[in-house]
Design a protein around this motif. Sequence first.
Motif, PDB file in Angstrom:
ATOM      1  N   PRO A   1     -33.179 -49.117  21.316  1.00  0.00           N
ATOM      2  CA  PRO A   1     -34.198 -48.133  21.715  1.00  0.00           C
ATOM      3  C   PRO A   1     -33.642 -47.204  22.791  1.00  0.00           C
ATOM      4  O   PRO A   1     -32.832 -47.604  23.621  1.00  0.00           O
ATOM      5  N   GLU A   2     -34.121 -45.956  22.762  1.00  0.00           N
ATOM      6  CA  GLU A   2     -33.545 -44.955  23.653  1.00  0.00           C
ATOM      7  C   GLU A   2     -34.612 -44.303  24.517  1.00  0.00           C
ATOM      8  O   GLU A   2     -35.761 -44.166  24.108  1.00  0.00           O
ATOM      9  N   ALA A   3     -34.199 -43.909  25.713  1.00  0.00           N
ATOM     10  CA  ALA A   3     -35.027 -43.102  26.592  1.00  0.00           C
ATOM     11  C   ALA A   3     -34.472 -41.682  26.592  1.00  0.00           C
ATOM     12  O   ALA A   3     -33.264 -41.489  26.752  1.00  0.00           O
ATOM     13  N   HIS A   4     -35.341 -40.699  26.393  1.00  0.00           N
ATOM     14  CA  HIS A   4     -34.907 -39.307  26.297  1.00  0.00           C
ATOM     15  C   HIS A   4     -35.577 -38.465  27.386  1.00  0.00           C
ATOM     16  O   HIS A   4     -36.767 -38.635  27.670  1.00  0.00           O
ATOM     17  N   VAL A   5     -34.825 -37.567  27.963  1.00  0.00           N
ATOM     18  CA  VAL A   5     -35.370 -36.615  28.941  1.00  0.00           C
ATOM     19  C   VAL A   5     -35.947 -35.424  28.192  1.00  0.00           C
ATOM     20  O   VAL A   5     -35.243 -34.768  27.418  1.00  0.00           O
ATOM     21  N   LEU A   6     -37.239 -35.147  28.393  1.00  0.00           N
ATOM     22  CA  LEU A   6     -37.862 -33.977  27.785  1.00  0.00           C
ATOM     23  C   LEU A   6     -37.606 -32.735  28.619  1.00  0.00           C
ATOM     24  O   LEU A   6     -37.300 -31.675  28.089  1.00  0.00           O
ATOM     25  N   CYS A   7     -37.764 -32.868  29.932  1.00  0.00           N
ATOM     26  CA  CYS A   7     -37.529 -31.724  30.820  1.00  0.00           C
ATOM     27  C   CYS A   7     -37.452 -32.202  32.252  1.00  0.00           C
ATOM     28  O   CYS A   7     -37.849 -33.326  32.580  1.00  0.00           O
ATOM     29  N   SER A   8     -36.948 -31.334  33.108  1.00  0.00           N
ATOM     30  CA  SER A   8     -36.926 -31.597  34.540  1.00  0.00           C
ATOM     31  C   SER A   8     -38.165 -30.982  35.179  1.00  0.00           C
ATOM     32  O   SER A   8     -38.601 -29.892  34.790  1.00  0.00           O
ATOM     33  N   LEU A   9     -38.740 -31.673  36.136  1.00  0.00           N
ATOM     34  CA  LEU A   9     -39.897 -31.151  36.861  1.00  0.00           C
ATOM     35  C   LEU A   9     -39.471 -30.319  38.062  1.00  0.00           C
ATOM     36  O   LEU A   9     -40.321 -29.808  38.804  1.00  0.00           O
ATOM     37  N   GLY A  10     -38.179 -30.172  38.265  1.00  0.00           N
ATOM     38  CA  GLY A  10     -37.678 -29.381  39.389  1.00  0.00           C
ATOM     39  C   GLY A  10     -38.048 -30.027  40.711  1.00  0.00           C
ATOM     40  O   GLY A  10     -38.040 -31.246  40.857  1.00  0.00           O
ATOM     41  N   ARG A  11     -38.410 -29.192  41.665  1.00  0.00           N
ATOM     42  CA  ARG A  11     -38.804 -29.715  42.972  1.00  0.00           C
ATOM     43  C   ARG A  11     -40.291 -30.013  43.034  1.00  0.00           C
ATOM     44  O   ARG A  11     -40.787 -30.568  44.006  1.00  0.00           O
ATOM     45  N   GLY A  12     -41.013 -29.616  41.991  1.00  0.00           N
ATOM     46  CA  GLY A  12     -42.462 -29.742  42.025  1.00  0.00           C
ATOM     47  C   GLY A  12     -42.955 -31.169  41.879  1.00  0.00           C
ATOM     48  O   GLY A  12     -42.317 -32.007  41.242  1.00  0.00           O
ATOM     49  N   GLU A  13     -44.102 -31.422  42.460  1.00  0.00           N
ATOM     50  CA  GLU A  13     -44.776 -32.713  42.328  1.00  0.00           C
ATOM     51  C   GLU A  13     -45.724 -32.645  41.133  1.00  0.00           C
ATOM     52  O   GLU A  13     -46.526 -31.718  41.021  1.00  0.00           O
ATOM     53  N   LEU A  14     -45.625 -33.606  40.230  1.00  0.00           N
ATOM     54  CA  LEU A  14     -46.477 -33.640  39.045  1.00  0.00           C
ATOM     55  C   LEU A  14     -47.901 -33.985  39.460  1.00  0.00           C
ATOM     56  O   LEU A  14     -48.154 -35.033  40.042  1.00  0.00           O
ATOM     57  N   THR A  15     -48.857 -33.087  39.165  1.00  0.00           N
ATOM     58  CA  THR A  15     -50.242 -33.305  39.593  1.00  0.00           C
ATOM     59  C   THR A  15     -51.191 -33.626  38.446  1.00  0.00           C
ATOM     60  O   THR A  15     -52.211 -34.277  38.655  1.00  0.00           O
TER      61      THR A  15
ATOM     62  N   ASP B   1     -45.621 -27.215  44.346  1.00  0.00           N
ATOM     63  CA  ASP B   1     -44.454 -27.050  45.204  1.00  0.00           C
ATOM     64  C   ASP B   1     -44.866 -26.178  46.386  1.00  0.00           C
ATOM     65  O   ASP B   1     -45.208 -24.999  46.214  1.00  0.00           O
ATOM     66  N   LYS B   2     -44.871 -26.746  47.579  1.00  0.00           N
ATOM     67  CA  LYS B   2     -45.328 -26.017  48.772  1.00  0.00           C
ATOM     68  C   LYS B   2     -44.415 -24.844  49.109  1.00  0.00           C
ATOM     69  O   LYS B   2     -44.845 -23.906  49.801  1.00  0.00           O
ATOM     70  N   GLY B   3     -43.180 -24.877  48.627  1.00  0.00           N
ATOM     71  CA  GLY B   3     -42.266 -23.776  48.897  1.00  0.00           C
ATOM     72  C   GLY B   3     -42.314 -22.686  47.854  1.00  0.00           C
ATOM     73  O   GLY B   3     -41.465 -21.794  47.848  1.00  0.00           O
ATOM     74  N   ARG B   4     -43.308 -22.735  46.976  1.00  0.00           N
ATOM     75  CA  ARG B   4     -43.414 -21.782  45.876  1.00  0.00           C
ATOM     76  C   ARG B   4     -44.727 -21.038  45.983  1.00  0.00           C
ATOM     77  O   ARG B   4     -45.716 -21.545  46.497  1.00  0.00           O
ATOM     78  N   SER B   5     -44.748 -19.820  45.500  1.00  0.00           N
ATOM     79  CA  SER B   5     -45.988 -19.040  45.484  1.00  0.00           C
ATOM     80  C   SER B   5     -46.221 -18.511  44.062  1.00  0.00           C
ATOM     81  O   SER B   5     -45.386 -17.758  43.541  1.00  0.00           O
ATOM     82  N   PRO B   6     -47.330 -18.897  43.411  1.00  0.00           N
ATOM     83  CA  PRO B   6     -48.327 -19.855  43.915  1.00  0.00           C
ATOM     84  C   PRO B   6     -47.778 -21.283  43.919  1.00  0.00           C
ATOM     85  O   PRO B   6     -46.829 -21.591  43.193  1.00  0.00           O
TER      86      PRO B   6
END
Length: 375
Positions: free
Chosen positions: A347-361, A80-85
């Motif tokens: 069959p179900e799809a489940h959300v494990l967590c939110s990635l927030g504003r960050g890009e998954l790398t 996330d470019k708006g986050r430090s680090p």
Amino acid sequence: MAKASSRKRHRKRKSSRRNVKTVITDLHDTLIIEILSRLPPKSLCCCKCVSANWRYLISHSDNFKKFPQTLAGFFFDTKDKGRSPQVARHFENASWLQQPLIDPSFSFLPPEFEHVSLMDSCNGLLLCSYQSPFRLFVCNPATKGLVMVPDPGSVDKRNQLCLAFDRDVSSKFHIFQIVGTEEFNAVGSKIYSSKTGEWSYKEVGWNHSETIITWRHVFHHGMMHYISSSAILAVDTEGVMRTIPLPGDIFPYDFGYVGQSQGHLYYMSKRGNVSTVSVWFLENYDTDEWALKHRVTPEQLLNSGNECVYDYEYSIISGHPDCIWIYYANLRENFLMAYDIGREEAPEAHVLCSLGRGELTSVFPYVPLYQETLV
């Protein structure tokens, strides 16, 4: 008379089943844990459905070490470019029913290990590096074990290192690095052995023009398997090479996803049928016999109903080693998700967590290892 007798037998069987269920669920928790600890991982996962108490016992961190280990969750980095680090490491459980069990900060590492990067994971061990100067090491978060690894020397290929470890075969690990050679226009592999503490070069004879996606790999049957532009390429710790053709309806340059589940090599592809995910199992490892097991539409994965989902809106991460689950990133809403593909009814799809504003790398599956293997 016969009907009355049949109803009586039916009531008796029904009553017997209720009595057995009552006896099992009324056992003391300590005894239940002792019984469950003797089950294989797949059966243990199924036992979570018996009752709320069993699900609690199996999921509780105090009991985790007592059960056969399977996929616990995922280490992943977001940027996330708006986050430090800008880059942050996280851990999320493989089940949405559990609280996070792992500290992603690696607080057990010495203080001089700054800016640690996670490069790969395999069966409980993590391959990491840190800067100033560049150093490699393998660690076990469950036991806080740590061992340093000499630099392979190929600076431009440090991001292509792959960890190989089979807890059921040996306490030793290997590290693979694909390298190109100018001689014979071939491809070779540098392989590190924790037994010798040295790197060695093995020529494996792959065509240099073959495009290999090193970050899509799995260690299975004693061989490191890579996705290439036309096949699955495998090499063992002695440099012995094997080529496994892709399943029937897969196109070259498909670049799918390879892994292992329930003792089989699997291949997941997002092409071939309007971006539908096809899951193939290599049922016979010796004869290259693939079997199509499942198909899942992107609309099912993202719970989008009839709304069209594009290929770039989701990314496959991995399957589950003991169950028929798919883990993936919902890039439309920035969620880490799981889909129970083996469930026959709804069959179900489940959300494990939110990635927030960050890009998954980067994402790495993690299976805890409570054995002292790193000395």
